[in-house]
Scaffold this motif. Structure first.
Motif, short mmCIF file in Angstrom:
data_model
loop_
_atom_site.label_atom_id
_atom_site.label_comp_id
_atom_site.label_asym_id
_atom_site.label_seq_id
_atom_site.Cartn_x
_atom_site.Cartn_y
_atom_site.Cartn_z
N GLN A 10 0.82 -1.21 0.00
CA GLN A 10 0.00 0.00 0.00
C GLN A 10 0.86 1.26 0.00
O GLN A 10 0.62 2.19 -0.78
N GLY A 13 2.57 1.89 -3.29
CA GLY A 13 1.61 2.37 -4.28
C GLY A 13 1.39 3.87 -4.16
O GLY A 13 1.40 4.61 -5.16
N TRP A 47 -3.69 5.81 -11.01
CA TRP A 47 -3.99 4.38 -10.90
C TRP A 47 -3.17 3.72 -9.80
O TRP A 47 -3.64 2.78 -9.15
N THR A 50 -5.17 4.58 -6.81
CA THR A 50 -6.37 3.75 -6.69
C THR A 50 -6.02 2.35 -6.20
O THR A 50 -6.73 1.79 -5.34
N GLY A 51 -4.95 1.77 -6.74
CA GLY A 51 -4.53 0.45 -6.28
C GLY A 51 -4.17 0.45 -4.81
O GLY A 51 -4.56 -0.45 -4.06
#
Length: 213
Positions: A10, A13, A47, A50-51
């Motif tokens: 997380q 990302g 993106w 979002t991931g």
């Protein structure tokens, strides 16, 4: 195949997404890259956001619990869910900016945080701050959770300022392009720092970006 989401996944990302946003809006660099490349950075970064936000939502636990025998929505889950929604709105707006640039051929159409996504980030940040206040940890500067929440809150505020600066006037011009661009850059840096403090950990969920994020 099973995927086991972790705090480290997380955090990376959000770090990668924030770095791409910072590159797309960095003073001088954004001019050097040009509108097309800057918008590609924003689209790709959204993106990664979002991931990471989806992983955070999964790690936040169940949506509901019981309080005094009554059903209640958990603030941690709600904060993560609102942030996830905000990242999806940024997916849409960054994609639209990239599409409009290619269709119109106007080299000055660079994406800035839209009002809807920025509001979602601010609401998520407000919920994360409320969690700190309710747990009496509103002042715990040595805590990485405390650092992340406040850094994300500052990032959300900066994105909100950027959204105001990018407001379209009746003549078709933006209210303040410099404020919009600088707000995006500052917000991205805060989001990057808020996630970087968790690198190296793997078990605990990251406070909502909005982690707030």
């Amino acid at each position: 195949m099973l995927i086991h989401p972790t705090l480290r996944m997380q955090s990376w990302g959000f770090v990668i997404g924030s770095t791409l946003f910072a590159l797309g809006s960095a003073p001088y660099l954004s001019v050097l890259f040009g509108a097309t490349l800057a918008n590609i950075f924003f689209f790709a970064g959204s993106w990664f956001f979002t991931g990471a936000a989806f992983i955070q939502l999964v790690l936040s636990g169940p949506a509901t619990t019981t309080d005094s025998g009554k059903l209640a929505v958990r603030a941690e889950w709600l904060s993560a869910a609102v942030q996830f929604l905000g990242t999806i709105l940024f997916n849409i707006s960054t994609g639209s900016a990239l599409h409009d640039l290619n269709v119109r051929g106007e080299m000055h159409l660079v994406w800035n945080p839209n009002a809807e996504g920025s509001i979602a980030f601010l609401v998520s940040s407000g919920l994360a701050v409320l969690i700190l206040l309710r747990s009496n940890t509103y002042w715990a500067p040595r805590s990485t959770e405390w650092q992340s929440v406040w850094l994300n809150t500052l990032g959300s505020i900066a994105f909100g300022v950027s959204a105001i600066g990018s407001f379209i006037l009746r003549d078709g011009n933006t209210l303040d392009p410099n404020m919009a661009n600088i707000g995006t850059f500052v917000g991205a840096v805060f989001f990057l720092l808020a996630s970087a403090v968790f690198l190296g950990k793997s078990s605990r969920p990251l406070p909502a970006m909005a982690e707030a994020g």
